[in-house]
Design a protein around this motif. Structure first.
Motif, PDB file in Angstrom:
ATOM      1  N   ASN A   1     -13.676  10.717   3.168  1.00 44.58           N
ATOM      2  CA  ASN A   1     -14.868  11.565   3.270  1.00 44.58           C
ATOM      3  C   ASN A   1     -15.411  11.640   4.700  1.00 44.58           C
ATOM      4  OD1 ASN A   1     -15.221  12.328   0.441  1.00 44.58           O
ATOM      5  ND2 ASN A   1     -15.653  10.166   0.075  1.00 44.58           N
ATOM      6  N   ARG A   2     -14.557  11.238   5.648  1.00 46.12           N
ATOM      7  CA  ARG A   2     -14.875  11.287   7.075  1.00 46.12           C
ATOM      8  C   ARG A   2     -16.050  10.383   7.470  1.00 46.12           C
ATOM      9  NH1 ARG A   2     -11.782  15.229   9.260  1.00 46.12           N
ATOM     10  NH2 ARG A   2     -10.993  16.851   7.874  1.00 46.12           N
ATOM     11  N   LYS A   3     -16.292   9.347   6.666  1.00 45.41           N
ATOM     12  CA  LYS A   3     -17.325   8.365   7.004  1.00 45.41           C
ATOM     13  C   LYS A   3     -16.642   7.167   7.672  1.00 45.41           C
ATOM     14  CE  LYS A   3     -20.367   9.768   3.197  1.00 45.41           C
ATOM     15  NZ  LYS A   3     -21.083   9.345   1.967  1.00 45.41           N
ATOM     16  N   TYR A   4     -16.083   7.427   8.832  1.00 45.48           N
ATOM     17  CA  TYR A   4     -15.242   6.433   9.490  1.00 45.48           C
ATOM     18  C   TYR A   4     -16.028   5.195   9.925  1.00 45.48           C
ATOM     19  CZ  TYR A   4     -12.227  10.543   9.681  1.00 45.48           C
ATOM     20  OH  TYR A   4     -11.483  11.645   9.353  1.00 45.48           O
ATOM     21  N   GLU A   5     -17.230   5.391  10.426  1.00 49.24           N
ATOM     22  CA  GLU A   5     -18.031   4.255  10.876  1.00 49.24           C
ATOM     23  C   GLU A   5     -18.433   3.368   9.704  1.00 49.24           C
ATOM     24  OE1 GLU A   5     -21.336   5.498  13.229  1.00 49.24           O
ATOM     25  OE2 GLU A   5     -20.089   6.321  14.841  1.00 49.24           O
ATOM     26  N   ASP A   6     -18.756   3.970   8.561  1.00 49.27           N
ATOM     27  CA  ASP A   6     -19.098   3.190   7.358  1.00 49.27           C
ATOM     28  C   ASP A   6     -17.890   2.386   6.894  1.00 49.27           C
ATOM     29  OD1 ASP A   6     -21.633   4.228   7.409  1.00 49.27           O
ATOM     30  OD2 ASP A   6     -21.266   5.754   5.878  1.00 49.27           O
ATOM     31  N   ALA A   7     -16.714   2.992   6.965  1.00 48.35           N
ATOM     32  CA  ALA A   7     -15.489   2.293   6.574  1.00 48.35           C
ATOM     33  C   ALA A   7     -15.245   1.090   7.471  1.00 48.35           C
ATOM     34  CB  ALA A   7     -14.303   3.250   6.631  1.00 48.35           C
ATOM     35  N   GLN A   8     -15.431   1.276   8.773  1.00 49.53           N
ATOM     36  CA  GLN A   8     -15.209   0.178   9.713  1.00 49.53           C
ATOM     37  C   GLN A   8     -16.239  -0.936   9.537  1.00 49.53           C
ATOM     38  OE1 GLN A   8     -15.052   2.637  13.326  1.00 49.53           O
ATOM     39  NE2 GLN A   8     -12.921   2.022  13.583  1.00 49.53           N
ATOM     40  N   LYS A   9     -17.472  -0.579   9.214  1.00 52.43           N
ATOM     41  CA  LYS A   9     -18.500  -1.597   8.980  1.00 52.43           C
ATOM     42  C   LYS A   9     -18.160  -2.446   7.759  1.00 52.43           C
ATOM     43  CE  LYS A   9     -23.448  -2.361   8.328  1.00 52.43           C
ATOM     44  NZ  LYS A   9     -23.220  -3.399   7.301  1.00 52.43           N
ATOM     45  N   LEU A  10     -17.674  -1.783   6.702  1.00 57.55           N
ATOM     46  CA  LEU A  10     -17.273  -2.500   5.485  1.00 57.55           C
ATOM     47  C   LEU A  10     -16.177  -3.512   5.796  1.00 57.55           C
ATOM     48  CD1 LEU A  10     -18.054  -2.291   2.439  1.00 57.55           C
ATOM     49  CD2 LEU A  10     -16.045  -0.835   2.154  1.00 57.55           C
ATOM     50  N   LEU A  11     -15.216  -3.103   6.581  1.00 56.90           N
ATOM     51  CA  LEU A  11     -14.113  -3.980   6.964  1.00 56.90           C
ATOM     52  C   LEU A  11     -14.595  -5.118   7.862  1.00 56.90           C
ATOM     53  CD1 LEU A  11     -11.575  -1.127   7.692  1.00 56.90           C
ATOM     54  CD2 LEU A  11     -11.362  -2.802   5.845  1.00 56.90           C
ATOM     55  N   LYS A  12     -15.489  -4.804   8.785  1.00 57.03           N
ATOM     56  CA  LYS A  12     -16.026  -5.826   9.692  1.00 57.03           C
ATOM     57  C   LYS A  12     -16.807  -6.890   8.931  1.00 57.03           C
ATOM     58  CE  LYS A  12     -18.957  -6.350  13.807  1.00 57.03           C
ATOM     59  NZ  LYS A  12     -19.841  -5.651  14.772  1.00 57.03           N
ATOM     60  N   ASP A  13     -17.593  -6.476   7.929  1.00 59.81           N
ATOM     61  CA  ASP A  13     -18.385  -7.428   7.136  1.00 59.81           C
ATOM     62  C   ASP A  13     -17.480  -8.390   6.372  1.00 59.81           C
ATOM     63  OD1 ASP A  13     -20.691  -6.262   8.036  1.00 59.81           O
ATOM     64  OD2 ASP A  13     -21.068  -5.093   6.225  1.00 59.81           O
ATOM     65  N   LEU A  14     -16.387  -7.867   5.790  1.00 57.57           N
ATOM     66  CA  LEU A  14     -15.462  -8.734   5.062  1.00 57.57           C
ATOM     67  C   LEU A  14     -14.772  -9.702   6.016  1.00 57.57           C
ATOM     68  CD1 LEU A  14     -13.998  -9.638   2.526  1.00 57.57           C
ATOM     69  CD2 LEU A  14     -12.323  -7.818   2.917  1.00 57.57           C
ATOM     70  N   LYS A  15     -14.420  -9.232   7.190  1.00 56.18           N
ATOM     71  CA  LYS A  15     -13.773 -10.117   8.162  1.00 56.18           C
ATOM     72  C   LYS A  15     -14.692 -11.275   8.526  1.00 56.18           C
ATOM     73  CE  LYS A  15     -11.757 -10.283  12.792  1.00 56.18           C
ATOM     74  NZ  LYS A  15     -11.345  -9.522  13.997  1.00 56.18           N
ATOM     75  N   GLU A  16     -15.962 -11.000   8.708  1.00 50.54           N
ATOM     76  CA  GLU A  16     -16.917 -12.054   9.039  1.00 50.54           C
ATOM     77  C   GLU A  16     -17.052 -13.055   7.895  1.00 50.54           C
ATOM     78  OE1 GLU A  16     -20.576 -10.239  10.170  1.00 50.54           O
ATOM     79  OE2 GLU A  16     -19.803  -9.461  12.070  1.00 50.54           O
ATOM     80  N   GLU A  17     -17.060 -12.542   6.663  1.00 53.45           N
ATOM     81  CA  GLU A  17     -17.148 -13.437   5.493  1.00 53.45           C
ATOM     82  C   GLU A  17     -15.937 -14.370   5.433  1.00 53.45           C
ATOM     83  OE1 GLU A  17     -17.075 -13.230   0.595  1.00 53.45           O
ATOM     84  OE2 GLU A  17     -17.694 -11.455   1.734  1.00 53.45           O
ATOM     85  N   LEU A  18     -14.750 -13.820   5.651  1.00 57.68           N
ATOM     86  CA  LEU A  18     -13.532 -14.628   5.605  1.00 57.68           C
ATOM     87  C   LEU A  18     -13.491 -15.621   6.764  1.00 57.68           C
ATOM     88  CD1 LEU A  18     -10.930 -11.843   4.739  1.00 57.68           C
ATOM     89  CD2 LEU A  18     -11.758 -13.640   3.225  1.00 57.68           C
TER      90      LEU A  18
END
Length: 243
Positions: free
Chosen positions: A180-197
């Motif tokens: 849906n072209r929400k690239y920044e939202d997608a990257q934030k979701l990935l960044k948050d999971l990386k921090e959790e791990l």
């Protein structure tokens, strides 16, 4: 050019796999994976059913979620059902589900403390067509609030599988956002999971490091110019591999 969503859908019809071959020298690996599965099949038409224990003294027990994409699980009444066309010898497949355990106000008796909270049944056929059933139970130890309990470390295998399917779920959601072209939202979701791990108790485990590597790759693939070129296919494959 090809449509990865369409190709994946075709593969799913027969519980198969779609392989994105980016380089010709990896074609042989795909064939080895496919043919190896055919040769080592030991059962077919497998159906797995998982539900909460309706006979438990813990009223309100419920399997509230089964991790996996929409094609993996179907909910029939209070039972989660998944199917596998072929059972492969020597290959493990772990499933992760969330079970809600309700608060119990009464006194838990000694004979109730080793409680069955969920039940599983697998129905399958031998290659000759003979049907057989395997059953299992999930038991947990429950104690009264006033009783002392010895603290235990989290089960590493359980936590690994939880992070595996959570990683797949986040990758899938990130792909939907990028679609849906929400690239920044997608990257934030990935960044948050990386921090959790990176802050988890298992952060030094190679398995967790591998998931973080997948997340880093997905982060790059979620960039607009990369996603439209080939990132979409890579993110789809990464999510399926985790499931």
């Amino acid at each position: 050019d090809h449509d990865p969503k369409l190709m994946t859908g075709i593969a799913d019809l027969a519980d198969g796999n779609f392989y994105f071959v980016e380089e010709l020298n990896t074609v042989d690996e795909c064939f080895v994976d496919c043919l190896g599965g055919l040769i080592s099949s030991i059962a077919k038409d497998v159906e797995i059913q998982i539900k909460s224990n309706g006979d438990s003294f813990l009223k309100g027990l419920d399997v509230v979620k089964a991790y996996g994409d929409s094609k993996m699980w179907a909910k029939v009444g209070d039972t989660y059902v998944t199917k596998i066309s072929q059972l492969i010898s020597g290959k493990e497949k772990d499933y992760v589900l969330d079970v809600k355990i309700p608060k119990y106000a009464g006194e838990i008796k000694d004979e109730q403390k080793n409680a069955i909270i969920a039940e599983a049944k697998a129905t399958m056929k031998t290659l000759e067509g003979k049907e057989f059933v395997v059953k299992g139970e999930l038991k947990v130890t429950i104690v009264n609030e006033t009783e002392e309990i010895q603290e235990e470390e989290d089960d590493k295998d359980v936590m690994k599988n939880f992070y595996r399917v959570k990683g797949a779920e986040v990758l899938e959601k990130a792909k939907e956002l990028a679609d849906n072209r929400k690239y920044e939202d997608a990257q934030k979701l990935l960044k948050d999971l990386k921090e959790e791990l990176a802050n988890s108790a298992l952060k030094d485990e190679q398995f967790i490091k591998n998931i973080i590597t997948d997340i880093d790759q997905a982060y790059e693939n979620a960039k607009p110019e990369v996603y439209e070129a080939y990132g979409k296919v890579r993110m789809m494959e990464n999510a399926r591999a985790q499931y």
